[in-house]
Design a protein around this motif. Structure first.
Motif, mmCIF file in Angstrom:
data_model
loop_
_atom_site.group_PDB
_atom_site.id
_atom_site.type_symbol
_atom_site.label_atom_id
_atom_site.label_comp_id
_atom_site.label_asym_id
_atom_site.label_seq_id
_atom_site.Cartn_x
_atom_site.Cartn_y
_atom_site.Cartn_z
ATOM 1 N N VAL A 19 0.858 -1.092 -0.009
ATOM 2 C CA VAL A 19 -0.137 0.140 0.097
ATOM 3 C C VAL A 19 0.900 1.267 0.008
ATOM 4 O O VAL A 19 0.724 2.212 -0.841
ATOM 5 C CB VAL A 19 -0.833 0.003 1.262
ATOM 6 C CG1 VAL A 19 -1.763 1.354 1.301
ATOM 7 C CG2 VAL A 19 -2.161 -1.157 1.038
ATOM 8 N N LEU A 20 2.045 1.374 0.854
ATOM 9 C CA LEU A 20 2.808 2.389 0.986
ATOM 10 C C LEU A 20 3.381 2.479 -0.340
ATOM 11 O O LEU A 20 3.548 3.615 -1.028
ATOM 12 C CB LEU A 20 3.832 2.198 1.855
ATOM 13 C CG LEU A 20 3.445 2.449 3.296
ATOM 14 C CD1 LEU A 20 4.520 2.035 4.345
ATOM 15 C CD2 LEU A 20 3.468 4.024 3.624
ATOM 16 N N VAL A 21 4.085 1.520 -1.124
ATOM 17 C CA VAL A 21 4.662 1.898 -2.252
ATOM 18 C C VAL A 21 3.785 2.035 -3.669
ATOM 19 O O VAL A 21 4.068 3.078 -4.214
ATOM 20 C CB VAL A 21 5.598 0.619 -2.617
ATOM 21 C CG1 VAL A 21 6.035 0.554 -4.012
ATOM 22 C CG2 VAL A 21 6.418 0.274 -1.596
ATOM 23 N N ASN A 22 2.587 1.545 -3.536
ATOM 24 C CA ASN A 22 1.758 1.750 -4.606
ATOM 25 C C ASN A 22 1.060 3.339 -4.396
ATOM 26 O O ASN A 22 0.784 3.661 -5.578
ATOM 27 C CB ASN A 22 0.608 0.726 -4.549
ATOM 28 C CG ASN A 22 0.978 -0.625 -4.998
ATOM 29 O OD1 ASN A 22 2.046 -0.750 -5.376
ATOM 30 N ND2 ASN A 22 0.282 -1.629 -4.687
ATOM 31 N N PHE A 23 0.781 3.750 -3.438
ATOM 32 C CA PHE A 23 0.015 4.980 -2.942
ATOM 33 C C PHE A 23 1.243 5.787 -3.457
ATOM 34 O O PHE A 23 0.961 6.928 -4.165
ATOM 35 C CB PHE A 23 -0.066 5.114 -1.598
ATOM 36 C CG PHE A 23 -1.446 4.694 -1.068
ATOM 37 C CD1 PHE A 23 -2.374 3.725 -2.224
ATOM 38 C CD2 PHE A 23 -1.983 4.896 -0.071
ATOM 39 C CE1 PHE A 23 -3.480 3.388 -1.883
ATOM 40 C CE2 PHE A 23 -3.239 4.191 0.379
ATOM 41 C CZ PHE A 23 -4.098 3.419 -0.491
ATOM 42 N N ARG A 24 2.430 5.762 -3.344
ATOM 43 C CA ARG A 24 3.653 6.561 -3.789
ATOM 44 C C ARG A 24 3.568 6.671 -5.173
ATOM 45 O O ARG A 24 3.689 7.795 -5.731
ATOM 46 C CB ARG A 24 4.917 6.224 -3.105
ATOM 47 C CG ARG A 24 6.263 7.278 -3.079
ATOM 48 C CD ARG A 24 7.061 7.413 -4.496
ATOM 49 N NE ARG A 24 7.571 5.922 -4.495
ATOM 50 C CZ ARG A 24 8.929 5.869 -3.889
ATOM 51 N NH1 ARG A 24 9.611 6.774 -3.187
ATOM 52 N NH2 ARG A 24 9.487 4.641 -4.355
ATOM 53 N N ILE A 25 3.471 5.239 -5.986
ATOM 54 C CA ILE A 25 3.430 5.438 -7.273
ATOM 55 C C ILE A 25 2.382 6.101 -8.086
ATOM 56 O O ILE A 25 2.667 7.031 -8.689
ATOM 57 C CB ILE A 25 3.823 3.854 -7.918
ATOM 58 C CG1 ILE A 25 4.997 3.253 -7.262
ATOM 59 C CG2 ILE A 25 3.427 3.735 -9.438
ATOM 60 C CD1 ILE A 25 5.154 1.834 -7.684
ATOM 61 N N ALA A 26 1.327 5.872 -7.550
ATOM 62 C CA ALA A 26 -0.135 6.404 -7.956
ATOM 63 C C ALA A 26 0.154 8.008 -7.786
ATOM 64 O O ALA A 26 -0.410 8.592 -8.698
ATOM 65 C CB ALA A 26 -1.188 5.741 -7.353
ATOM 66 N N ALA A 27 0.356 8.423 -6.559
ATOM 67 C CA ALA A 27 0.546 9.739 -6.571
ATOM 68 C C ALA A 27 1.481 10.624 -7.063
ATOM 69 O O ALA A 27 1.815 11.898 -6.897
ATOM 70 C CB ALA A 27 0.448 10.166 -4.733
ATOM 71 N N VAL A 38 12.903 7.462 2.305
ATOM 72 C CA VAL A 38 13.631 6.411 2.553
ATOM 73 C C VAL A 38 12.982 5.058 3.118
ATOM 74 O O VAL A 38 13.388 4.090 2.534
ATOM 75 C CB VAL A 38 14.822 6.561 3.829
ATOM 76 C CG1 VAL A 38 15.675 5.607 4.229
ATOM 77 C CG2 VAL A 38 15.483 7.867 3.404
ATOM 78 N N LEU A 39 11.854 5.047 3.774
ATOM 79 C CA LEU A 39 11.317 3.735 4.254
ATOM 80 C C LEU A 39 10.738 3.142 2.979
ATOM 81 O O LEU A 39 10.700 2.111 3.074
ATOM 82 C CB LEU A 39 10.339 4.229 5.093
ATOM 83 C CG LEU A 39 9.445 3.007 5.907
ATOM 84 C CD1 LEU A 39 10.042 1.901 6.468
ATOM 85 C CD2 LEU A 39 8.234 3.674 6.705
ATOM 86 N N ILE A 40 9.855 4.081 2.384
ATOM 87 C CA ILE A 40 9.221 3.626 1.244
ATOM 88 C C ILE A 40 10.244 2.832 0.251
ATOM 89 O O ILE A 40 9.906 1.875 -0.248
ATOM 90 C CB ILE A 40 8.337 4.650 0.578
ATOM 91 C CG1 ILE A 40 7.336 4.789 1.362
ATOM 92 C CG2 ILE A 40 7.489 4.230 -0.846
ATOM 93 C CD1 ILE A 40 6.444 6.400 0.925
ATOM 94 N N ASN A 41 11.411 3.560 -0.097
ATOM 95 C CA ASN A 41 12.279 3.143 -1.064
ATOM 96 C C ASN A 41 12.848 1.685 -0.574
ATOM 97 O O ASN A 41 13.011 0.759 -1.099
ATOM 98 C CB ASN A 41 13.264 3.965 -1.179
ATOM 99 C CG ASN A 41 13.164 5.387 -2.260
ATOM 100 O OD1 ASN A 41 12.105 5.232 -2.803
ATOM 101 N ND2 ASN A 41 13.896 6.132 -1.632
ATOM 102 N N ALA A 42 12.887 1.584 0.958
ATOM 103 C CA ALA A 42 13.364 0.163 1.408
ATOM 104 C C ALA A 42 12.405 -0.989 1.170
ATOM 105 O O ALA A 42 12.735 -1.960 1.176
ATOM 106 C CB ALA A 42 13.676 0.426 2.848
ATOM 107 N N SER A 294 3.605 14.879 -0.557
ATOM 108 C CA SER A 294 4.802 14.612 -0.028
ATOM 109 C C SER A 294 4.998 13.401 0.234
ATOM 110 O O SER A 294 3.723 12.662 0.529
ATOM 111 C CB SER A 294 5.281 15.590 1.033
ATOM 112 O OG SER A 294 4.532 15.464 2.228
ATOM 113 N N ALA A 295 6.144 12.744 0.544
ATOM 114 C CA ALA A 295 6.291 11.410 0.867
ATOM 115 C C ALA A 295 5.477 11.006 2.435
ATOM 116 O O ALA A 295 4.859 9.900 2.820
ATOM 117 C CB ALA A 295 7.687 10.737 0.831
ATOM 118 N N PRO A 296 5.713 12.090 3.353
ATOM 119 C CA PRO A 296 5.331 11.783 4.799
ATOM 120 C C PRO A 296 3.938 11.841 4.432
ATOM 121 O O PRO A 296 3.062 11.137 5.403
ATOM 122 C CB PRO A 296 6.059 12.855 5.693
ATOM 123 C CG PRO A 296 7.053 13.436 4.766
ATOM 124 C CD PRO A 296 7.053 13.133 3.510
#
Length: 343
Positions: A19-27, A38-42, A294-296
Motif C-alpha cells: 500500500v505504501l509503495v503503490n500509493f507513492r507510485i499512484a500519487a 527512505v522507508l518507502i524505498n526500502a 509529499s512522501a510523509p
C-alpha cells in the motif's frame, strides 16, 4: 498441519508495505531523502516479494490440486486485467503465471524446488544480458508505452514488467520449498532469521564491486531490473519477517493482538483490490494524483488506510471465514467442494 496464523500476519504486513509503495507510485511522489522516502524505498520490491513467498508457502502447506490451482490462476488473471484498467502496476495477473509455474512443482521435494527457482533466475539473468530491458518503458513517467499491444503485453508479463514471471516465479518456488520445512520448530525459525539477514546484507555488495552501469543494474539489489541479487535480497527479507513472526507469535497471541494482524491477512485479496479502487480512488477524487503530496503525507494516508483495513477485516471475520473476493474465488474455482457442502 494446523494453520499458522503468523503467516497471515506476515501477509498483512506485506499488504501494508505494498500500500505504501503503490500509493507513492499512484500519487507520483518524487523520490527524496526524508524519512518517509527512505522507508518507502526500502519497501519497494521487498513487500511484494514477501507476498509471493507467502503465496508459495500457502500452496506448499495445502493439499490443493493442480486443477484448482489453474482455475485460481485463471480467476486472478481475469481480475488482474480488470484491475490494470485502473492501476497498471497490478500484481494479480502476474500471480496467475506464478501459479502456472507452481503447478509443475506441487509434489516436488525441497531440492527440486530450489533447483527450479535457480533455473528461473538463470533464465531471467540470461535474458537481461541479451535483451533490451528498457524497451517499452518511459522511466520519467513510469508508464509502459506498448502495454496493450500483444508483443508489449507478453514482454511485460514475462521479462520486464513490474513483477515479471522471470524471475518473480522464483519467489513462489522458494516459498513452496520453505513450506517443506518444519516451520513450527524454533531451530527452523532461527535459521530463517539468520539466513535471511545474511542473504539480505550479502546481496547489497556485488553491485559495489563494478562500475559499468549495465553490470551495476544486473548485479544490484533493486527491483527494477530484478537481477539475481534482488531475488536474494527479497528472499532474505521475507525469511526475516516470517521467522520473527513465527518466533514471536505465542507472545503476540497471549497479548490478544494476534487477530488484528491475522484477520486482514486472510482477506488480503479483498484488501488489495480495495486499496486500489477505494484508496487510490479517494486520492483521485480529491485531485491528489498529480505529485502534490509529499512522501510523509503519503505515509500517513497509507497507514490510516491500513488501519481501517484491519478494523474492517476484523469485524468481517466475526461473521465470515473469508473476505468477499476470497469467497468468490473459492465459489468459482472449487465448485465440487461447494456442491458437497451444500448437500
Amino acid at each position: 498441519m494446523k494453520r499458522l496464523e503468523a503467516l497471515d500476519a506476515a501477509r498483512f504486513l506485506a499488504y501494508c508495505g505494498m500500500v505504501l509503495v503503490n500509493f507513492r507510485i499512484a500519487a507520483q511522489v518524487a523520490e527524496g531523502t526524508d524519512w518517509a522516502s527512505v522507508l518507502i524505498n526500502a519497501l519497494e520490491g521487498r513487500a511484494a516479494a514477501l507476498f509471493v513467498v507467502l503465496a508459495g508457502i500457502g500452496i506448499g502447506l495445502s493439499k490443493i490440486s493442480a486443477h484448482v490451482l489453474m482455475r485460481r490462476a485463471a480467476f486472478l488473471f481475469a481480475l488482474g486485467l480488470l484491475n490494470m484498467i485502473e492501476f497498471e502496476a497490478d500484481i494479480l495477473h502476474f500471480y496467475a503465471l506464478y501459479f502456472m509455474v507452481g503447478t509443475m512443482f506441487l509434489t516436488a521435494e525441497r531440492r527440486a524446488l530450489c533447483i527450479g527457482a535457480i533455473g528461473v533466475i538463470f533464465i531471467s539473468t540470461a535474458a537481461h544480458l541479451v535483451v533490451d530491458y528498457d524497451r517499452g518503458w518511459n522511466w520519467d513517467t513510469l508508464n509502459y508505452c506498448d502495454l496493450w499491444s500483444f508483443p508489449g503485453f507478453i514482454r511485460n508479463l514475462l521479462f520486464n514488467g513490474w513483477h515479471p514471471v522471470f524471475p518473480w516465479a522464483a519467489f513462489l518456488l522458494i516459498g513452496m520449498a520453505i513450506a517443506r520445512t518444519q516451520l513450527h520448530r524454533p531451530g527452523v525459525q532461527n535459521r530463517l532469521i539468520i539466513w535471511g539477514f545474511g542473504a539480505a546484507i550479502f546481496a547489497t555488495f556485488p553491485a559495489r564491486l563494478v562500475t559499468d552501469p549495465d553490470l551495476v543494474a544486473v548485479l544490484g539489489a533493486q527491483s527494477l531490473p530484478p537481477g539475481p541479487f534482488y531475488v536474494l535480497a527479497g528472499t532474505g527479507t521475507a525469511c526475516i519477517v516470517i521467522g520473527i513472526l513465527l518466533k514471536l507469535w505465542p507472545t503476540i497471541d497471549r497479548l490478544r493482538i494476534g487477530a488484528v494482524l491475522s484477520a486482514p491477512g486472510r482477506q488480503s485479496l479483498t484488501l488489495y483490490m480495495s486499496h486500489i479502487l477505494l484508496g487510490m480512488g479517494l486520492l483521485e477524487a480529491t485531485g491528489r494524483l498529480n505529485g502534490s503530496l509529499s512522501a510523509p503525507q503519503v505515509f500517513f494516508y497509507a497507514v490510516t488506510f491500513c488501519t481501517v483495513s484491519s478494523v474492517f477485516a476484523l469485524l468481517c471475520s466475526r461473521k465470515f471465514k473469508q473476505g468477499p473476493l476470497e469467497a468468490l474465488m473459492r465459489l468459482l474455482t472449487e465448485p465440487s467442494k461447494n456442491l458437497t457442502r451444500n448437500t
